[in-house]
Design an enzyme around this catalytic site. Sequence first.
Site, mmCIF file in Angstrom:
data_model
loop_
_atom_site.group_PDB
_atom_site.id
_atom_site.type_symbol
_atom_site.label_atom_id
_atom_site.label_comp_id
_atom_site.label_asym_id
_atom_site.label_seq_id
_atom_site.Cartn_x
_atom_site.Cartn_y
_atom_site.Cartn_z
ATOM 1 N N ASP A 175 -6.297 2.402 -2.996
ATOM 2 C CA ASP A 175 -7.485 2.399 -2.138
ATOM 3 C C ASP A 175 -7.630 3.675 -1.313
ATOM 4 O O ASP A 175 -8.697 3.943 -0.765
ATOM 5 C CB ASP A 175 -7.559 1.132 -1.256
ATOM 6 C CG ASP A 175 -6.326 0.924 -0.405
ATOM 7 O OD1 ASP A 175 -5.389 1.747 -0.482
ATOM 8 O OD2 ASP A 175 -6.299 -0.080 0.335
ATOM 9 N N ARG A 176 -6.561 4.479 -1.217
ATOM 10 C CA ARG A 176 -6.668 5.729 -0.445
ATOM 11 C C ARG A 176 -6.937 6.915 -1.363
ATOM 12 O O ARG A 176 -6.634 6.866 -2.550
ATOM 13 C CB ARG A 176 -5.368 6.002 0.308
ATOM 14 C CG ARG A 176 -5.057 4.970 1.345
ATOM 15 C CD ARG A 176 -3.863 5.404 2.174
ATOM 16 N NE ARG A 176 -3.604 4.391 3.192
ATOM 17 C CZ ARG A 176 -2.954 4.625 4.319
ATOM 18 N NH1 ARG A 176 -2.470 5.829 4.582
ATOM 19 N NH2 ARG A 176 -2.766 3.659 5.186
ATOM 20 N N SER A 181 0.802 -1.222 0.000
ATOM 21 C CA SER A 181 0.000 0.000 0.000
ATOM 22 C C SER A 181 0.837 1.277 0.000
ATOM 23 O O SER A 181 1.591 1.498 -0.931
ATOM 24 C CB SER A 181 -0.945 -0.052 1.190
ATOM 25 O OG SER A 181 -1.886 0.959 1.086
ATOM 26 N N HIS A 182 0.724 2.068 1.069
ATOM 27 C CA HIS A 182 1.392 3.373 1.098
ATOM 28 C C HIS A 182 2.867 3.265 1.494
ATOM 29 O O HIS A 182 3.577 4.267 1.491
ATOM 30 C CB HIS A 182 0.668 4.293 2.081
ATOM 31 C CG HIS A 182 0.663 3.743 3.473
ATOM 32 N ND1 HIS A 182 -0.140 2.688 3.847
ATOM 33 C CD2 HIS A 182 1.389 4.059 4.553
ATOM 34 C CE1 HIS A 182 0.080 2.402 5.112
ATOM 35 N NE2 HIS A 182 1.010 3.216 5.570
ATOM 36 N N ASP A 237 -1.654 1.169 -3.801
ATOM 37 C CA ASP A 237 -2.578 0.169 -4.326
ATOM 38 C C ASP A 237 -3.944 0.747 -4.681
ATOM 39 O O ASP A 237 -4.887 -0.004 -4.945
ATOM 40 C CB ASP A 237 -2.722 -0.996 -3.342
ATOM 41 C CG ASP A 237 -3.261 -0.561 -1.991
ATOM 42 O OD1 ASP A 237 -3.045 0.604 -1.617
ATOM 43 O OD2 ASP A 237 -3.904 -1.374 -1.313
ATOM 44 N N LYS A 276 -11.680 0.016 0.604
ATOM 45 C CA LYS A 276 -11.734 1.445 0.364
ATOM 46 C C LYS A 276 -11.326 1.673 -1.084
ATOM 47 O O LYS A 276 -10.660 0.837 -1.691
ATOM 48 C CB LYS A 276 -10.866 2.213 1.352
ATOM 49 C CG LYS A 276 -9.422 1.759 1.481
ATOM 50 C CD LYS A 276 -8.779 2.478 2.656
ATOM 51 C CE LYS A 276 -7.291 2.220 2.773
ATOM 52 N NZ LYS A 276 -6.978 1.004 3.543
ATOM 53 N N ASP A 304 -3.018 6.181 -3.369
ATOM 54 C CA ASP A 304 -1.796 5.564 -2.837
ATOM 55 C C ASP A 304 -1.299 4.386 -3.689
ATOM 56 O O ASP A 304 -1.806 4.146 -4.785
ATOM 57 C CB ASP A 304 -2.019 5.115 -1.386
ATOM 58 C CG ASP A 304 -2.951 3.918 -1.296
ATOM 59 O OD1 ASP A 304 -3.803 3.771 -2.178
ATOM 60 O OD2 ASP A 304 -2.813 3.118 -0.342
HETATM 61 C C1 VG1 Z 1 -3.038 2.171 8.488
HETATM 62 C C2 VG1 Z 1 -4.223 3.070 8.716
HETATM 63 C C3 VG1 Z 1 -5.514 2.270 8.635
HETATM 64 C C4 VG1 Z 1 -5.577 1.547 7.287
HETATM 65 C C5 VG1 Z 1 -4.334 0.713 7.099
HETATM 66 C C6 VG1 Z 1 -4.280 0.060 5.741
HETATM 67 O O1 VG1 Z 1 -2.983 1.186 9.498
HETATM 68 O O2 VG1 Z 1 -4.125 3.716 9.963
HETATM 69 O O3 VG1 Z 1 -6.601 3.137 8.823
HETATM 70 O O4 VG1 Z 1 -6.708 0.729 7.236
HETATM 71 O O5 VG1 Z 1 -3.176 1.531 7.222
HETATM 72 O O6 VG1 Z 1 -4.371 0.992 4.720
HETATM 73 P P1 VG1 Z 1 -2.008 1.306 10.773
HETATM 74 O O7 VG1 Z 1 -2.234 0.044 11.546
HETATM 75 O O8 VG1 Z 1 -0.620 1.481 10.261
HETATM 76 O O9 VG1 Z 1 -2.459 2.524 11.517
HETATM 77 V V1 VG1 Z 1 -3.516 0.731 3.290
HETATM 78 O O10 VG1 Z 1 -4.008 1.853 2.126
HETATM 79 O O11 VG1 Z 1 -1.991 0.859 3.817
HETATM 80 O O12 VG1 Z 1 -3.894 -0.863 2.879
HETATM 81 CO CO CO Z 2 -3.613 1.359 0.284
#
Ligand code: VG1
Ligand code: CO
Length: 545
Positions: free
Chosen positions: A283-284, A113-114, A281, A378, A279
């Site tokens: 989804d953000r 993801s990010h 992948d 998302k 982001d």
């Molecule tokens: C973070 C965010 C959470 C989100 C998760 C996955 O998790 O706070 O809200 O669902 O990333 O998003 P954490 O445990 O690091 O706070 V993504 O777009 O990285 O799949």
């Molecule tokens: Co993501």
Amino acid sequence: MTIQTIKTTPFDDQKPGTSGLRKSVKHFKKPDYLQTFVQAIFNTLEHVQDSTLVLGGDGRYFNREAIQIILRMAAATGFGRVIVGQGGILSTPAASNVIRQYQAIGGIILSASHNAGGPEGDFGIKFNGANGGPAPESMTEAMFAAAKQIHEYHIAPLQPIPVDKLGKYQLAGMQVEVIDAVSDYLALMERIFDFDKISALLASNHFKMRFDAMHAVTGPYAHRILEQRLGAPEGTVIHGEPLADFGGGHPDPNQAHATELMNLLYARNSDIDFGAASDGDGDRNMILGKRFFVTPSDSLAVLAANARLIPGYKDGIAGIARSMPTSQAPDRVAEKLGLPCFETPTGWKFFGNLLDAGKITLCGEESFGTGSDHVREKDGLWAVLFWLNLLAEKQDSVENIVRQHWAEYGRNYYSRHDYEAIEMQDANALVDALQAQLPGLAGKPFGDLTVSAADNFTYTDPVDGSVSQNQGIRILFADGSRIIFRLSGTGTQGATLRVYLEKYEADVSKHDQDVQEALADLLAIVQQVARIEHFTGRAAADVIT
Ligand code: VG1
Ligand code: CO
């Protein structure tokens, strides 16, 4: 065709976090590491024989090799068919859609993801079930347990599938179908939004937008949907070419990491009315107006309040859910509309049951995640199209729409402060010390604010009754303000402490304050109760969003 069985030693660190298993690329490249987790997924599933599996990733470094390994393991396991996005690429929301559309048993999504990518960056893998959503905790726990017991895995001999070419291929008796990653997703968006109205908006001389794909997975989606289908001028999409290392940046759509987009929108003479980013992948989403930032919590509230203006939600929404640290702005909308509002732990997997049961239509997280019942993830581009449809309907600016929302509902000042890569033991000591104070905090005054309750959030799923404990420390104040502390479940280095601050302001004459100034009282309380510098040596947060 002889299936190979490879002997291996189990791994005890394959515990999925907030969203799948994430580790550095180097960690994932350890011999048999990826294979063991994939085998753990397959061992956890029931009725895989002849079923359909979806496979795709965000295109980051190691995606291509991983796709070929997983295809060969799927063939060895007996899946009937694997549907792969062209080039091995599917955005997370598109993968969720493909799983649902093709009635697959589930899908494997390769993404961190990010998190940054490249040989020195991170890789990740997660499993989504037949509803298209992230596996629930019971299942990720089962995968973790399975990985600790795996002494061998099964794999078909090497026969590389040309995943860049659309078509159907055979691999050891299993069909591999390479599909266009964008077209099914585009068709879904066309069913929800008024594409004609959005096209007209994008064609008008009074409206300009930029979409920053951050060299990540949404590039091809955004080019196709925004520029080719909706007719936005070429150049609307920036950083649209997916790169295995995201061009060296963090593919994280926030004010700190989407710097070029921020500069474009915040320039004194900016002629751009709408900015958005997504982001790694896809989804953000981040939503910007001209010199104006929409907090993700406010975005969810505004979308919920205006949902009936959108064709896909014209009959109204069933309810709203937000993750616990997300601001309470959506709650106020739910209250006014007479809708149920749910507060879940962080992570999209907790929305799945509510969506499947029809209890909610829209949901979101403060971490730039917004979505609806159209998929079970998302969805970044969906949020962008929702805003565009709204702008086309209202013929007003992003800033005006949000300010009018605040005037009606009040403003929830909100910010998150992240302390990244701190020592795990320091983070744990800080959390333990906070936990120890909780029983004595209720009723305690801090300046003008008084604590009304303090706890560690526990969630009971209203659909299946499952209980998730220790989901974040909450200090709640009598005036509705909140301070929340959580340790990240997606980081791969040490621990990341997230501090979430929220303050409600009903008075419209006080809606123009600087966010950090409006939250300064709460930040002072954070220092007093959490003693972050004492425990971690950090005087200030690394990233403030
Ligand atoms: C973070 C965010 C959470 C989100 C998760 C996955 O998790 O706070 O809200 O669902 O990333 O998003 P954490 O445990 O690091 O706070 V993504 O777009 O990285 O799949
Ligand atoms: Co993501």
